[in-house]
Design a protein around this motif. Structure first.
Motif, PDB file in Angstrom:
ATOM      1  N   ASP A 173       0.819  -1.213   0.000  1.00 26.57           N
ATOM      2  CA  ASP A 173       0.000   0.000   0.000  1.00 26.57           C
ATOM      3  C   ASP A 173       0.854   1.264   0.000  1.00 26.57           C
ATOM      4  OD1 ASP A 173      -2.519  -1.434   0.282  1.00 26.57           O
ATOM      5  OD2 ASP A 173      -1.830  -1.887   2.310  1.00 26.57           O
ATOM      6  N   ALA A 174       2.125   1.130   0.354  1.00 24.12           N
ATOM      7  CA  ALA A 174       3.023   2.283   0.441  1.00 24.12           C
ATOM      8  C   ALA A 174       4.016   2.291  -0.719  1.00 24.12           C
ATOM      9  CB  ALA A 174       3.767   2.262   1.766  1.00 24.12           C
ATOM     10  N   GLY A 175       3.610   1.766  -1.855  1.00 26.20           N
ATOM     11  CA  GLY A 175       4.472   1.780  -3.032  1.00 26.20           C
ATOM     12  C   GLY A 175       5.722   0.939  -2.869  1.00 26.20           C
ATOM     13  N   GLY A 176       5.599  -0.171  -2.137  1.00 27.29           N
ATOM     14  CA  GLY A 176       6.761  -1.042  -1.949  1.00 27.29           C
ATOM     15  C   GLY A 176       7.787  -0.482  -0.995  1.00 27.29           C
ATOM     16  N   ASP A 177       7.389   0.454  -0.133  1.00 29.42           N
ATOM     17  CA  ASP A 177       8.304   1.088   0.826  1.00 29.42           C
ATOM     18  C   ASP A 177       7.924   0.612   2.229  1.00 29.42           C
ATOM     19  OD1 ASP A 177       9.744   2.733   2.508  1.00 29.42           O
ATOM     20  OD2 ASP A 177       9.380   4.559   1.355  1.00 29.42           O
ATOM     21  N   PRO A 178       8.501  -0.489   2.720  1.00 28.58           N
ATOM     22  CA  PRO A 178       8.104  -1.033   4.025  1.00 28.58           C
ATOM     23  C   PRO A 178       8.378  -0.079   5.185  1.00 28.58           C
ATOM     24  CG  PRO A 178      10.049  -2.173   3.172  1.00 28.58           C
ATOM     25  CD  PRO A 178       9.530  -1.310   2.060  1.00 28.58           C
ATOM     26  N   ALA A 179       9.457   0.710   5.106  1.00 28.49           N
ATOM     27  CA  ALA A 179       9.742   1.668   6.189  1.00 28.49           C
ATOM     28  C   ALA A 179       8.651   2.729   6.265  1.00 28.49           C
ATOM     29  CB  ALA A 179      11.104   2.321   5.966  1.00 28.49           C
ATOM     30  N   LEU A 180       8.167   3.183   5.097  1.00 29.83           N
ATOM     31  CA  LEU A 180       7.066   4.149   5.072  1.00 29.83           C
ATOM     32  C   LEU A 180       5.802   3.525   5.657  1.00 29.83           C
ATOM     33  CD1 LEU A 180       5.620   6.745   4.169  1.00 29.83           C
ATOM     34  CD2 LEU A 180       5.383   5.726   1.898  1.00 29.83           C
ATOM     35  N   ALA A 181       5.530   2.256   5.276  1.00 33.45           N
ATOM     36  CA  ALA A 181       4.339   1.575   5.798  1.00 33.45           C
ATOM     37  C   ALA A 181       4.396   1.460   7.308  1.00 33.45           C
ATOM     38  CB  ALA A 181       4.215   0.188   5.155  1.00 33.45           C
ATOM     39  N   ARG A 182       5.557   1.113   7.848  1.00 33.33           N
ATOM     40  CA  ARG A 182       5.689   0.995   9.307  1.00 33.33           C
ATOM     41  C   ARG A 182       5.489   2.344   9.982  1.00 33.33           C
ATOM     42  NH1 ARG A 182       9.958  -2.410   7.755  1.00 33.33           N
ATOM     43  NH2 ARG A 182      11.498  -0.756   8.121  1.00 33.33           N
ATOM     44  N   ALA A 183       6.036   3.404   9.380  1.00 36.16           N
ATOM     45  CA  ALA A 183       5.900   4.742   9.966  1.00 36.16           C
ATOM     46  C   ALA A 183       4.453   5.203   9.955  1.00 36.16           C
ATOM     47  CB  ALA A 183       6.778   5.737   9.203  1.00 36.16           C
ATOM     48  N   LEU A 184       3.739   4.946   8.858  1.00 40.30           N
ATOM     49  CA  LEU A 184       2.337   5.361   8.776  1.00 40.30           C
ATOM     50  C   LEU A 184       1.437   4.532   9.678  1.00 40.30           C
ATOM     51  CD1 LEU A 184       2.006   6.014   4.938  1.00 40.30           C
ATOM     52  CD2 LEU A 184       1.933   7.714   6.760  1.00 40.30           C
ATOM     53  N   ALA A 185       1.878   3.348  10.043  1.00 43.93           N
ATOM     54  CA  ALA A 185       1.082   2.491  10.928  1.00 43.93           C
ATOM     55  C   ALA A 185       1.238   2.878  12.396  1.00 43.93           C
ATOM     56  CB  ALA A 185       1.473   1.021  10.729  1.00 43.93           C
ATOM     57  N   ARG A 186       2.283   3.661  12.714  1.00 49.01           N
ATOM     58  CA  ARG A 186       2.493   4.070  14.101  1.00 49.01           C
ATOM     59  C   ARG A 186       1.604   5.264  14.454  1.00 49.01           C
ATOM     60  NH1 ARG A 186       8.063   2.992  12.818  1.00 49.01           N
ATOM     61  NH2 ARG A 186       8.434   5.202  12.382  1.00 49.01           N
ATOM     62  N   PRO A 187       1.305   5.470  15.752  1.00 47.97           N
ATOM     63  CA  PRO A 187       0.530   6.654  16.160  1.00 47.97           C
ATOM     64  C   PRO A 187       1.229   7.944  15.731  1.00 47.97           C
ATOM     65  CG  PRO A 187       0.709   5.089  17.968  1.00 47.97           C
ATOM     66  CD  PRO A 187       1.627   4.585  16.884  1.00 47.97           C
ATOM     67  N   VAL A 188       0.446   8.950  15.433  1.00 44.63           N
ATOM     68  CA  VAL A 188       0.993  10.234  14.977  1.00 44.63           C
ATOM     69  C   VAL A 188       1.629  10.977  16.144  1.00 44.63           C
ATOM     70  CG1 VAL A 188       0.457  12.444  13.906  1.00 44.63           C
ATOM     71  CG2 VAL A 188      -0.766  10.382  13.189  1.00 44.63           C
ATOM     72  N   ASP A 189       2.846  11.439  15.961  1.00 47.53           N
ATOM     73  CA  ASP A 189       3.499  12.328  16.919  1.00 47.53           C
ATOM     74  C   ASP A 189       3.105  13.751  16.528  1.00 47.53           C
ATOM     75  OD1 ASP A 189       5.173  13.965  18.416  1.00 47.53           O
ATOM     76  OD2 ASP A 189       6.925  12.670  18.201  1.00 47.53           O
ATOM     77  N   THR A 190       2.005  14.248  17.094  1.00 45.78           N
ATOM     78  CA  THR A 190       1.457  15.527  16.641  1.00 45.78           C
ATOM     79  C   THR A 190       2.387  16.694  16.937  1.00 45.78           C
ATOM     80  OG1 THR A 190       0.194  15.693  18.709  1.00 45.78           O
ATOM     81  CG2 THR A 190      -0.944  14.758  16.793  1.00 45.78           C
ATOM     82  N   GLU A 191       3.131  16.633  18.043  1.00 47.61           N
ATOM     83  CA  GLU A 191       4.059  17.718  18.377  1.00 47.61           C
ATOM     84  C   GLU A 191       5.164  17.817  17.334  1.00 47.61           C
ATOM     85  OE1 GLU A 191       5.588  20.931  20.196  1.00 47.61           O
ATOM     86  OE2 GLU A 191       3.806  19.895  20.944  1.00 47.61           O
ATOM     87  N   ARG A 192       5.747  16.669  16.993  1.00 49.37           N
ATOM     88  CA  ARG A 192       6.813  16.662  15.998  1.00 49.37           C
ATOM     89  C   ARG A 192       6.283  17.088  14.627  1.00 49.37           C
ATOM     90  NH1 ARG A 192      11.018  11.659  14.766  1.00 49.37           N
ATOM     91  NH2 ARG A 192      12.108  12.651  13.018  1.00 49.37           N
ATOM     92  N   LEU A 193       5.103  16.587  14.272  1.00 53.54           N
ATOM     93  CA  LEU A 193       4.508  16.938  12.986  1.00 53.54           C
ATOM     94  C   LEU A 193       4.230  18.435  12.909  1.00 53.54           C
ATOM     95  CD1 LEU A 193       3.395  15.902  10.292  1.00 53.54           C
ATOM     96  CD2 LEU A 193       1.200  15.539  11.435  1.00 53.54           C
ATOM     97  N   PHE A 194       3.734  19.002  14.009  1.00 51.48           N
ATOM     98  CA  PHE A 194       3.455  20.441  14.052  1.00 51.48           C
ATOM     99  C   PHE A 194       4.736  21.241  13.842  1.00 51.48           C
ATOM    100  CE2 PHE A 194       3.146  24.411  16.508  1.00 51.48           C
ATOM    101  CZ  PHE A 194       2.044  24.988  15.890  1.00 51.48           C
ATOM    102  N   THR A 195       5.791  20.868  14.547  1.00 55.50           N
ATOM    103  CA  THR A 195       7.065  21.572  14.430  1.00 55.50           C
ATOM    104  C   THR A 195       7.612  21.480  13.007  1.00 55.50           C
ATOM    105  OG1 THR A 195       7.592  21.177  16.760  1.00 55.50           O
ATOM    106  CG2 THR A 195       9.433  21.678  15.291  1.00 55.50           C
TER     107      THR A 195
END
Length: 212
Positions: A173-195
């Motif tokens: 689902d992540a275009g053959g990028d397993p690291a991206l898939a794992r990252a998107l499956a983890r809870p969102v770090d909203t503070e880091r994303l905001f920064t």
């Protein structure tokens, strides 16, 4: 009846208690009788210190806006100072959602944001931005903060998702990028994303402007 000395009721104590009721249960839960019970006093004492319910709501709105007006830039670079303003605004919006909603309902949203906008204008001018570019800078940062807070609130209040993000993302689902898939499956770090988002936005807005 409880014995012992009574604490002298003050206007500040009434406003503190009213703000807590609104924070906890929302503006509709704020009644004069309920507030009096919360403070262990007579309804007439509440009226004496703050007037009626509408006057009390007006006082809460004024205090909320005064709190937002305490935002001050700090940091050595424009990016650090704007990020500090953005973080402070986000924190206040997140800490007082019902009070912010009350400000909005009373048609004072633009006035509420004015202190933060003024701080951002100062940073825009310090970075050499003027006119329409400075206005775009101020509004882009404000909209980024408000939009982020709204998405955060929506995610926090949404029912449990089935399937959840951890079940939706596989490597295929992540275009053959397993690291991206794992990252998107983890809870969102909203503070880091905001920064990350605010820093990227500020860098783009402060970059040398080239006319098309």
């Amino acid at each position: 009846m409880p014995s012992g000395p009574r604490t002298v009721l003050t206007r500040r104590a009434v406003l503190d208690a009213a703000a807590e009721v609104v924070r906890r249960d929302g503006p509709d839960a704020l009644t004069m009788r309920g507030l009096a019970a919360e403070l262990g006093t007579a309804v007439t004492s509440i009226y004496w210190h703050v007037g009626g319910r509408e006057a009390l709501l007006d006082a809460l709105v004024e205090r909320t806006m005064a709190g937002l007006g305490e935002i001050r830039p700090s940091g050595r670079t424009p990016e650090q100072r704007v990020l500090g303003v953005a973080r402070a605004l986000r924190r206040r919006l997140r800490d007082h959602p019902h009070l912010v909603a009350l400000v909005h309902e009373r048609g004072l949203t633009e006035r509420m944001f004015l202190p933060a906008q003024r701080a951002l204008v100062g940073e825009a001018h310090a970075a050499g931005l003027r006119g329409a570019r400075a206005a775009e800078f101020v509004r882009a940062v404000q909209f980024q903060v408000v939009g982020h807070v709204l998405v955060e609130r929506h995610r926090e209040r949404a029912p449990a998702q089935r399937p959840g993000e951890e079940e939706l993302w596989g490597a295929e689902d992540a275009g053959g990028d397993p690291a991206l898939a794992r990252a998107l499956a983890r809870p969102v770090d909203t503070e880091r994303l905001f920064t990350t988002a605010v820093r990227a936005l500020v860098r783009a807005l402060l970059a040398p402007h080239v006319d098309p």
